[in-house]
Structures are given as C-alpha cells and as structure tokens.
Design a protein around this motif. Sequence first.
Motif, short mmCIF file in Angstrom:
data_model
loop_
_atom_site.label_atom_id
_atom_site.label_comp_id
_atom_site.label_asym_id
_atom_site.label_seq_id
_atom_site.Cartn_x
_atom_site.Cartn_y
_atom_site.Cartn_z
N ALA A 1 -2.80 3.39 -17.95
CA ALA A 1 -3.78 3.98 -17.02
C ALA A 1 -3.72 3.29 -15.67
CB ALA A 1 -5.18 3.88 -17.62
N LEU A 2 -3.59 1.96 -15.69
CA LEU A 2 -3.50 1.21 -14.44
C LEU A 2 -2.20 1.52 -13.72
CD1 LEU A 2 -4.78 -0.85 -12.56
CD2 LEU A 2 -3.79 -2.67 -13.96
N GLN A 3 -1.10 1.65 -14.46
CA GLN A 3 0.18 2.02 -13.85
C GLN A 3 0.06 3.37 -13.15
OE1 GLN A 3 3.40 3.22 -16.51
NE2 GLN A 3 4.88 2.19 -15.20
N SER A 4 -0.56 4.32 -13.80
CA SER A 4 -0.73 5.65 -13.21
C SER A 4 -1.53 5.58 -11.91
CB SER A 4 -1.43 6.57 -14.22
OG SER A 4 -1.66 7.85 -13.65
N ALA A 5 -2.61 4.78 -11.91
CA ALA A 5 -3.45 4.66 -10.71
C ALA A 5 -2.69 4.00 -9.57
CB ALA A 5 -4.71 3.85 -11.05
N VAL B 1 2.38 2.53 -5.18
CA VAL B 1 2.77 1.15 -5.54
C VAL B 1 3.72 1.20 -6.72
CG1 VAL B 1 1.97 -1.13 -6.26
CG2 VAL B 1 0.55 0.26 -4.74
N PRO B 2 5.00 0.81 -6.55
CA PRO B 2 5.94 0.85 -7.67
C PRO B 2 5.52 -0.14 -8.76
CG PRO B 2 6.90 -0.31 -5.78
CD PRO B 2 5.60 0.28 -5.31
N THR B 3 5.55 0.31 -10.00
CA THR B 3 4.98 -0.46 -11.10
C THR B 3 5.84 -0.35 -12.35
OG1 THR B 3 2.78 0.13 -10.25
CG2 THR B 3 2.85 -0.86 -12.42
N ARG B 4 5.90 -1.42 -13.11
CA ARG B 4 6.55 -1.40 -14.42
C ARG B 4 5.59 -1.98 -15.45
NH1 ARG B 4 9.37 1.05 -11.55
NH2 ARG B 4 11.66 0.98 -11.30
N VAL B 5 5.54 -1.34 -16.61
CA VAL B 5 4.78 -1.88 -17.74
C VAL B 5 5.78 -2.48 -18.72
CG1 VAL B 5 3.30 -1.37 -19.71
CG2 VAL B 5 2.87 -0.24 -17.51
N ALA C 1 -6.77 -0.56 -8.25
CA ALA C 1 -5.43 -0.24 -7.76
C ALA C 1 -5.35 -0.42 -6.25
CB ALA C 1 -5.05 1.18 -8.16
N GLU C 2 -6.38 0.02 -5.54
CA GLU C 2 -6.40 -0.13 -4.08
C GLU C 2 -6.43 -1.59 -3.67
OE1 GLU C 2 -9.79 2.18 -3.00
OE2 GLU C 2 -8.80 4.10 -3.42
N GLN C 3 -7.17 -2.41 -4.42
CA GLN C 3 -7.22 -3.84 -4.12
C GLN C 3 -5.86 -4.50 -4.36
OE1 GLN C 3 -10.77 -6.23 -5.09
NE2 GLN C 3 -11.57 -4.42 -6.13
N VAL C 4 -5.17 -4.07 -5.42
CA VAL C 4 -3.84 -4.60 -5.70
C VAL C 4 -2.87 -4.19 -4.59
CG1 VAL C 4 -1.87 -4.48 -7.29
CG2 VAL C 4 -4.19 -4.71 -8.20
N GLU C 5 -3.01 -2.95 -4.12
CA GLU C 5 -2.14 -2.47 -3.03
C GLU C 5 -2.29 -3.34 -1.79
OE1 GLU C 5 -1.29 1.75 -0.68
OE2 GLU C 5 -3.34 1.19 -1.21
N GLU C 6 -3.52 -3.77 -1.49
CA GLU C 6 -3.76 -4.64 -0.33
C GLU C 6 -2.96 -5.94 -0.44
OE1 GLU C 6 -8.36 -3.73 1.11
OE2 GLU C 6 -7.98 -5.30 -0.36
N VAL C 7 -2.88 -6.47 -1.65
CA VAL C 7 -2.19 -7.73 -1.87
C VAL C 7 -0.67 -7.53 -1.82
CG1 VAL C 7 -1.83 -9.60 -3.53
CG2 VAL C 7 -4.11 -8.65 -3.21
N VAL C 8 -0.20 -6.45 -2.40
CA VAL C 8 1.24 -6.15 -2.37
C VAL C 8 1.71 -5.98 -0.92
CG1 VAL C 8 2.99 -4.43 -3.02
CG2 VAL C 8 1.24 -5.13 -4.67
#
Length: 242
Positions: free
Chosen positions: A87-91, A97-101, A35-42
């Motif tokens: 689980a990934l959405q929650s993290a 990080v705003p997320t949609r499943v 999740a932290e790595q995805v946040e870096e990209v966002v």
Amino acid sequence: MKQPIFKRIILKLSGEALAGQQGYGIDADVISSIAEQVEEVVALNVQVAIVVGGGNIWRGISGSAKGMDRATADYMGMLATVMNSLALQSALEKIGVPTRVQTSIEMQQVAEPYIRRRAIRHLEKGRVVIFAGGTGNPYFSTDTTAALRAAEIEAEVILMAKNKVDGVYSADPFLDVHAEKFETLTYLEMLNKNLGVMDSTASSLCMDNDIPLIVFSITEKGNIKRAVIGEKIGTTVKGSVD
C-alpha cells in the motif's frame, strides 16, 4: 534551504500509524500524507529505507495470547507487513517516487526477496526500499527488523515515527499529566527505565552498532524532513549522551 545531516536513513512506521484515527486497516489519507513526507526527504538526495509494522491488521502476540501457536501468529503478522508495504509502495509511486519492496519471506509475484547488496544498490540509485516481512523469523518484532536492517545497510539513523506521541515520556502522557518528555536518552537509560520505546533485542542491536534513534510524531506534516535536516524534534536516543 538547510542541508540534510544524514545520507541514509531507516524510517520505522508502526502499522497503527497507517490506520490513522480509525485504528484498524489502512487510512488512504494518512498513507498519502506519509508518502508526501517521504518525497520531501528523497528530494534532498537522502537515501530512504522503510520498515513497516503490521499491527493495524494483525498482531502476532495478540493471536498467541488467544491460544494460537506463537510462530503461526507471528507469520501472519509478517504477511500483514507485506500488505502495508505494498500500500505504501503504491502511494509513493503514485506521486512519482521510485520504490522497491523487499520481503524476508519470498513471494516473487509481489516483491523482491531481501538481498542486502541489491537493497543498497536501489538506495544508491535513489529508490525508496521498503523492507517487508519482518526478519522472516517468528518471535522478532519489526523494531528488531529496523535495527537489523539499519546495521546491514549502514544507515546513519533510525527515525521512529509515532502517531499518538511526539517523543519518549517518563510515563503514558495520556494517563499521567506529570509525564516528562525526554529530549535525549541513552539506550541503557531507556532499558533501565523500561520505557517501552522498542524491545530489548532491538535496543541492544542499536546500542551495539552505535545507531541513533529519533522518536517523533508522524501526524505533524514535515516532521520527517525536520529530523533529517537536524532540527530538534521528539526524543533522540544514543549509545551515550554528549
């Protein structure tokens, strides 16, 4: 700071990547790291969609091998991908990080149904979209889902994150000390050499739609960002090698 070379990406995570060293289930530390790595990209204003496998909970092909009806076993695998996606959405949302499943099998109480235009709109608004439930059909892998969704939302690349290897090798590097790591490959070479990176259906979809694939290790922090800004990591697979 280097600028990203991609505007819209698909990140393909295997279920095993979420299990970490325990090999089964969901490792909270691993999913937080992802999740932290995805946040870096966002933060680089890159639009991120994610496809998650379910092999850490259930593998349809394994159930089929034990005598279960293949379609039923595959549907169970699709449900496992939904569990991983939530689980990934929650993290991700835990760190802002705003997320949609979106699921290919409707389950309105927990996620949106997959609608292509809605998914693209979420991405344009800076939300991470997680595609769960595979393609919604048995006999198709989540690799094929990643290729299909990449074509549908016009993603510029598929980043295939691995938790055991850092690229594509000529043989299993854990069994063969002489295994050679490839820096670049074509999809035809990958299929002809039977390298097992993704199944033939997924490979053909990527090849036909000219979608490049970068295979890399997820265990080294910052690798998703490195791939997005164009650093040479892992193995790049294209329709043709320049």
